[in-house]
Design an enzyme around this catalytic site. Structure first.
Site, PDB file in Angstrom:
ATOM      1  N   THR A  97      -5.950  20.710 -15.086  1.00  0.00           N
ATOM      2  CA  THR A  97      -4.562  20.689 -15.310  1.00  0.00           C
ATOM      3  C   THR A  97      -4.096  19.963 -16.425  1.00  0.00           C
ATOM      4  O   THR A  97      -4.525  18.944 -17.111  1.00  0.00           O
ATOM      5  CB  THR A  97      -3.919  20.232 -14.072  1.00  0.00           C
ATOM      6  OG1 THR A  97      -2.566  20.093 -13.980  1.00  0.00           O
ATOM      7  CG2 THR A  97      -4.538  19.050 -13.603  1.00  0.00           C
ATOM      8  N   ASP A  98      -2.955  20.019 -16.822  1.00  0.00           N
ATOM      9  CA  ASP A  98      -2.298  19.403 -18.036  1.00  0.00           C
ATOM     10  C   ASP A  98      -1.832  18.135 -17.624  1.00  0.00           C
ATOM     11  O   ASP A  98      -1.636  17.297 -18.415  1.00  0.00           O
ATOM     12  CB  ASP A  98      -0.928  20.411 -18.498  1.00  0.00           C
ATOM     13  CG  ASP A  98      -0.002  20.362 -17.886  1.00  0.00           C
ATOM     14  OD1 ASP A  98      -0.154  20.305 -16.531  1.00  0.00           O
ATOM     15  OD2 ASP A  98       1.121  21.113 -18.009  1.00  0.00           O
ATOM     16  N   GLU A  99      -1.556  18.094 -16.331  1.00  0.00           N
ATOM     17  CA  GLU A  99      -1.362  16.568 -15.643  1.00  0.00           C
ATOM     18  C   GLU A  99      -2.248  15.297 -16.172  1.00  0.00           C
ATOM     19  O   GLU A  99      -1.760  14.320 -15.893  1.00  0.00           O
ATOM     20  CB  GLU A  99      -0.850  16.679 -14.089  1.00  0.00           C
ATOM     21  CG  GLU A  99       0.098  17.918 -13.864  1.00  0.00           C
ATOM     22  CD  GLU A  99       0.530  17.559 -12.404  1.00  0.00           C
ATOM     23  OE1 GLU A  99       0.475  16.391 -11.981  1.00  0.00           O
ATOM     24  OE2 GLU A  99       1.360  18.586 -11.931  1.00  0.00           O
ATOM     25  N   TYR A 148      -3.111  12.739  -7.522  1.00  0.00           N
ATOM     26  CA  TYR A 148      -3.356  14.072  -7.831  1.00  0.00           C
ATOM     27  C   TYR A 148      -3.942  14.053  -9.084  1.00  0.00           C
ATOM     28  O   TYR A 148      -5.286  14.475  -9.434  1.00  0.00           O
ATOM     29  CB  TYR A 148      -2.355  15.327  -7.756  1.00  0.00           C
ATOM     30  CG  TYR A 148      -2.820  16.602  -8.392  1.00  0.00           C
ATOM     31  CD1 TYR A 148      -3.744  17.431  -7.838  1.00  0.00           C
ATOM     32  CD2 TYR A 148      -2.156  17.033  -9.497  1.00  0.00           C
ATOM     33  CE1 TYR A 148      -4.188  18.635  -8.273  1.00  0.00           C
ATOM     34  CE2 TYR A 148      -2.390  18.269 -10.199  1.00  0.00           C
ATOM     35  CZ  TYR A 148      -3.225  19.011  -9.741  1.00  0.00           C
ATOM     36  OH  TYR A 148      -3.772  20.195 -10.162  1.00  0.00           O
ATOM     37  N   LYS A 199      -7.930  14.947 -10.582  1.00  0.00           N
ATOM     38  CA  LYS A 199      -8.419  15.973 -11.469  1.00  0.00           C
ATOM     39  C   LYS A 199      -9.013  15.237 -12.867  1.00  0.00           C
ATOM     40  O   LYS A 199     -10.019  15.674 -13.343  1.00  0.00           O
ATOM     41  CB  LYS A 199      -6.987  16.832 -12.047  1.00  0.00           C
ATOM     42  CG  LYS A 199      -6.752  17.599 -10.752  1.00  0.00           C
ATOM     43  CD  LYS A 199      -7.751  18.626 -10.257  1.00  0.00           C
ATOM     44  CE  LYS A 199      -8.003  19.810 -11.016  1.00  0.00           C
ATOM     45  NZ  LYS A 199      -8.798  20.787 -10.311  1.00  0.00           N
TER      46      LYS A 199
HETATM   47  P1  NAD Z   1      -3.982  26.026  -4.138  1.00  0.00           P
HETATM   48  O1  NAD Z   1      -3.875  24.708  -3.503  1.00  0.00           O
HETATM   49  O2  NAD Z   1      -3.088  27.258  -3.937  1.00  0.00           O
HETATM   50  O3  NAD Z   1      -5.466  26.433  -3.551  1.00  0.00           O
HETATM   51  C1  NAD Z   1      -6.418  25.481  -3.519  1.00  0.00           C
HETATM   52  C2  NAD Z   1      -7.595  26.234  -2.688  1.00  0.00           C
HETATM   53  O4  NAD Z   1      -8.727  25.502  -2.446  1.00  0.00           O
HETATM   54  C3  NAD Z   1      -7.202  26.475  -1.226  1.00  0.00           C
HETATM   55  O5  NAD Z   1      -7.580  27.906  -1.054  1.00  0.00           O
HETATM   56  C4  NAD Z   1      -7.979  25.733  -0.373  1.00  0.00           C
HETATM   57  O6  NAD Z   1      -8.115  26.184   0.646  1.00  0.00           O
HETATM   58  C5  NAD Z   1      -9.245  25.349  -1.371  1.00  0.00           C
HETATM   59  N1  NAD Z   1      -9.743  24.317  -0.935  1.00  0.00           N
HETATM   60  C6  NAD Z   1      -9.369  22.966  -0.971  1.00  0.00           C
HETATM   61  N2  NAD Z   1     -10.158  21.984  -0.358  1.00  0.00           N
HETATM   62  C7  NAD Z   1     -11.509  22.736  -0.385  1.00  0.00           C
HETATM   63  C8  NAD Z   1     -12.881  22.197  -0.158  1.00  0.00           C
HETATM   64  N3  NAD Z   1     -12.991  21.019   0.089  1.00  0.00           N
HETATM   65  N4  NAD Z   1     -13.626  23.093  -0.179  1.00  0.00           N
HETATM   66  C9  NAD Z   1     -13.565  24.380  -0.747  1.00  0.00           C
HETATM   67  N5  NAD Z   1     -12.164  24.916  -0.868  1.00  0.00           N
HETATM   68  C10 NAD Z   1     -11.233  23.947  -0.726  1.00  0.00           C
HETATM   69  O7  NAD Z   1      -4.128  25.623  -5.592  1.00  0.00           O
HETATM   70  P2  NAD Z   1      -3.841  26.432  -6.949  1.00  0.00           P
HETATM   71  O8  NAD Z   1      -2.505  25.860  -7.324  1.00  0.00           O
HETATM   72  O9  NAD Z   1      -4.423  27.673  -6.709  1.00  0.00           O
HETATM   73  O10 NAD Z   1      -4.889  25.686  -8.016  1.00  0.00           O
HETATM   74  C11 NAD Z   1      -6.185  26.130  -8.300  1.00  0.00           C
HETATM   75  C12 NAD Z   1      -6.806  25.170  -9.113  1.00  0.00           C
HETATM   76  O11 NAD Z   1      -5.831  25.127 -10.557  1.00  0.00           O
HETATM   77  C13 NAD Z   1      -6.737  23.611  -8.571  1.00  0.00           C
HETATM   78  O12 NAD Z   1      -7.962  23.045  -9.235  1.00  0.00           O
HETATM   79  C14 NAD Z   1      -5.614  23.098  -9.555  1.00  0.00           C
HETATM   80  O13 NAD Z   1      -5.843  21.683  -9.689  1.00  0.00           O
HETATM   81  C15 NAD Z   1      -5.621  23.837 -10.550  1.00  0.00           C
HETATM   82  N6  NAD Z   1      -4.488  24.116 -11.446  1.00  0.00           N
HETATM   83  C16 NAD Z   1      -3.199  24.529 -10.909  1.00  0.00           C
HETATM   84  C17 NAD Z   1      -2.135  24.787 -11.639  1.00  0.00           C
HETATM   85  C18 NAD Z   1      -0.938  25.162 -10.795  1.00  0.00           C
HETATM   86  O14 NAD Z   1       0.264  25.253 -11.467  1.00  0.00           O
HETATM   87  N7  NAD Z   1      -0.751  25.581  -9.538  1.00  0.00           N
HETATM   88  C19 NAD Z   1      -1.919  24.703 -12.920  1.00  0.00           C
HETATM   89  C20 NAD Z   1      -3.079  24.100 -13.395  1.00  0.00           C
HETATM   90  C21 NAD Z   1      -4.364  23.873 -12.828  1.00  0.00           C
HETATM   91  O1  DAU Z   2       1.243  21.117 -14.504  1.00  0.00           O
HETATM   92  C1  DAU Z   2       0.222  21.688 -13.635  1.00  0.00           C
HETATM   93  C2  DAU Z   2       0.473  21.241 -12.263  1.00  0.00           C
HETATM   94  O2  DAU Z   2       1.924  22.139 -11.929  1.00  0.00           O
HETATM   95  C3  DAU Z   2      -0.549  21.746 -11.378  1.00  0.00           C
HETATM   96  O3  DAU Z   2      -1.850  20.859 -11.851  1.00  0.00           O
HETATM   97  C4  DAU Z   2      -0.393  21.216 -10.012  1.00  0.00           C
HETATM   98  O4  DAU Z   2      -1.451  21.674  -9.087  1.00  0.00           O
HETATM   99  C5  DAU Z   2       0.957  22.053  -9.494  1.00  0.00           C
HETATM  100  O5  DAU Z   2       1.242  21.631  -8.212  1.00  0.00           O
HETATM  101  C6  DAU Z   2       1.974  21.734 -10.493  1.00  0.00           C
HETATM  102  O6  DAU Z   2       2.486  20.374 -10.124  1.00  0.00           O
HETATM  103  P1  DAU Z   2       4.020  20.063 -10.342  1.00  0.00           P
HETATM  104  O7  DAU Z   2       4.108  18.975  -9.714  1.00  0.00           O
HETATM  105  O8  DAU Z   2       4.436  20.135 -11.784  1.00  0.00           O
HETATM  106  O9  DAU Z   2       4.543  21.293  -9.307  1.00  0.00           O
HETATM  107  P2  DAU Z   2       5.643  21.274  -8.398  1.00  0.00           P
HETATM  108  O10 DAU Z   2       6.110  22.571  -8.179  1.00  0.00           O
HETATM  109  O11 DAU Z   2       5.213  20.467  -7.109  1.00  0.00           O
HETATM  110  O12 DAU Z   2       6.949  20.607  -9.174  1.00  0.00           O
HETATM  111  C7  DAU Z   2       7.615  21.221 -10.158  1.00  0.00           C
HETATM  112  C8  DAU Z   2       8.730  20.328 -10.705  1.00  0.00           C
HETATM  113  O13 DAU Z   2       9.752  20.226  -9.615  1.00  0.00           O
HETATM  114  C9  DAU Z   2       8.348  18.708 -10.641  1.00  0.00           C
HETATM  115  O14 DAU Z   2       8.987  18.084 -11.745  1.00  0.00           O
HETATM  116  C10 DAU Z   2       8.892  18.114  -9.462  1.00  0.00           C
HETATM  117  C11 DAU Z   2      10.100  18.960  -8.994  1.00  0.00           C
HETATM  118  N1  DAU Z   2      10.441  19.286  -7.731  1.00  0.00           N
HETATM  119  C12 DAU Z   2       9.388  19.938  -6.779  1.00  0.00           C
HETATM  120  C13 DAU Z   2       9.651  20.125  -5.391  1.00  0.00           C
HETATM  121  C14 DAU Z   2       8.332  20.462  -4.567  1.00  0.00           C
HETATM  122  C15 DAU Z   2      11.669  19.130  -7.111  1.00  0.00           C
HETATM  123  O15 DAU Z   2      12.681  18.904  -7.665  1.00  0.00           O
HETATM  124  N2  DAU Z   2      12.001  19.594  -5.697  1.00  0.00           N
HETATM  125  C16 DAU Z   2      10.963  19.644  -5.008  1.00  0.00           C
HETATM  126  O16 DAU Z   2      11.218  20.080  -3.635  1.00  0.00           O
END
Ligand code: NAD
Ligand code: DAU
Length: 366
Positions: free
Chosen positions: A138-140, A171, A175
């Site tokens: 992730t970019d985080e 988180y 990562k």
């Molecule tokens: P998600 O939470 O939707 O899915 C995570 C999956 O991992 C789930 O299916 C869960 O059951 C599985 N999992 C969790 N713990 C596990 C374990 N111990 N063993 C096996 N499986 C397990 O997540 P996502 O949003 O699809 O993100 C997927 C990946 O991409 C993550 O590594 C996240 O850090 C990364 N990522 C997400 C975003 C985003 O915006 N969602 C952006 C950048 C990177």
């Molecule tokens: O940047 C990549 C990341 O983006 C991934 O690595 C993470 O897995 C993914 O969850 C996401 O993280 P964020 O924290 O940015 O996403 P989230 O949807 O939780 O929140 C987006 C923005 O909205 C953040 O600034 C917090 C704000 N927010 C979020 C929720 C859930 C609110 O203001 N209210 C809310 O209820």
């Protein structure tokens, strides 16, 4: 004898991004066998993959990436050639409540996968030849950036592949740690690895704990929209299928040791995303314009809330020719329509454990 050209272990394939990636690989590459290892935590949902579960090149295994015996067994049974590792605890708010689970899955789980890959591949005659461990990050991990302008892009600075790691949430710390372990296995043992750091994804099948699906659901049901702080934090949004296309390209480019940032050059303040969601839902549902603006509820801020993320993905666009194909407007329209058409999926996901969690988070923030 194995009739598949490649055996790819995808972890976390029942989650949001993972399910799009698994579907893409299973359909596009019938000569690859895709083994989806997922523990089916609250975030994993097999109904995300109903349409491909009968495909002959798809195997689902329910299991934990921390389980060494299980993972080693999969490497031997399926003669795994490559890993695309997505399994993780992914939600920042949950990491504030329970950092240990994030350390276990994201750090120890990744280390366990690396160890099993090294042990298994190291025992083969060909060693690491033709193998790849691709870690989705992730970019985080880079921390956050200042906001110095009122319009997008909201500042002059961007995260590049050279930006130093400065994670703020449990988180992102977990990562960052997993990224370091992946690089350490490359530098210490010579394992071929690739890491990508991507910005915020959105699209179908995203769990409604995340901003966009949570707010679509709340607008439809006329529930309050809990905006953290003043809604001025900036995120760089990418439609999930654009992310999947980038992963496909990078996977096949086989740049061992490389890191690529993935982002859409698409910065938005949260409050602007929320206004777009309100107007899109209201238009599609035939409600009066602006009718649901009153749902916006400013609540206490997320602890350690990163101010701005902005990705410079020019290495990826320049070297591999990737480009974002779905604009934010198109992506939001598709996403809102998908959630409106999948109320049953949403009800199933929100009826259980998630609602309990949501009450805990939200009640603490009034
Ligand atoms: P998600 O939470 O939707 O899915 C995570 C999956 O991992 C789930 O299916 C869960 O059951 C599985 N999992 C969790 N713990 C596990 C374990 N111990 N063993 C096996 N499986 C397990 O997540 P996502 O949003 O699809 O993100 C997927 C990946 O991409 C993550 O590594 C996240 O850090 C990364 N990522 C997400 C975003 C985003 O915006 N969602 C952006 C950048 C990177
Ligand atoms: O940047 C990549 C990341 O983006 C991934 O690595 C993470 O897995 C993914 O969850 C996401 O993280 P964020 O924290 O940015 O996403 P989230 O949807 O939780 O929140 C987006 C923005 O909205 C953040 O600034 C917090 C704000 N927010 C979020 C929720 C859930 C609110 O203001 N209210 C809310 O209820």
């Amino acid at each position: 004898m194995d009739s598949f050209e490649k055996n790819i272990l995808i972890t976390g394939g029942a989650g949001f991004i993972g399910s799009h990636l698994v579907r893409h690989f299973v359909r596009k590459y019938p000569s690859y066998r895709i083994i989806n290892l997922d523990a089916l935590t609250y975030a994993g949902n097999l109904s995300n993959l109903r349409d491909i579960e009968e495909c002959p090149n798809y195997v689902f295994v329910k299991g934990d990436i921390c389980d060494g015996e299980l993972v080693s067994g999969l490497f031997r049974t399926y003669r795994i050639d490559a890993v695309i590792h997505l399994a993780a605890e992914s939600h920042v708010d949950r990491s504030v409540l329970d950092p240990f689970t994030f350390a276990r899955t994201n750090v120890m789980g990744t280390l366990n996968l690396l160890h099993c890959a090294r042990t298994c591949w190291g025992s083969l005659k060909e060693g690491f030849d033709g193998k790849l461990f691709y870690h989705i990050s992730t970019d985080e991990v880079y921390g956050d950036l200042p906001i110095t302008r009122d319009t997008a892009p909201y500042g002059e600075s961007f995260f590049t592949e050279e930006t130093a790691y400065r994670p703020h949430s449990p988180y992102s710390a977990s990562k960052a740690s997993s990224d370091h372990f992946v690089r350490a296995f490359h530098d210490t043992y010579g394992m071929p690895v690739t890491i990508t750091n991507c910005s915020n994804n959105y699209g179908p099948f995203q769990h409604p704990e995340k901003l966009i699906p949570l707010f679509i659901n709340n607008i439809v049901n006329r529930r309050p929209l809990p905006v953290y702080g003043r809604g001025e934090n900036v995120r760089d949004w990418l439609y999930v299928e654009d992310h999947v296309r980038a992963i496909d390209l990078i996977f096949h480019a086989r740049r061992s040791g490389a890191t690529f940032n993935i982002g859409g050059f698409n910065e938005r303040r949260n409050i602007d995303v929320i206004r777009t969601l309100i107007s899109t839902v209201d238009r599609i549902l035939g409600r009066a314009e602006g009718e649901d603006e009153c749902l916006v509820t400013f609540v206490g801020d997320r602890p350690g809330h990163d101010l701005r993320y902005a990705i410079d993905s020019s290495l990826l666009t320049g070297e591999l020719g990737w480009k974002c194909q779905v604009s934010f407007e198109q992506g939001i329209e598709k996403t809102v329509r998908w959630y409106l058409g999948h109320t049953r999926w949403l009800e199933e996901v929100t009826s259980g454990e998630y609602m309990k969690y949501y009450d805990t988070m939200y009640s603490g923030r009034k």
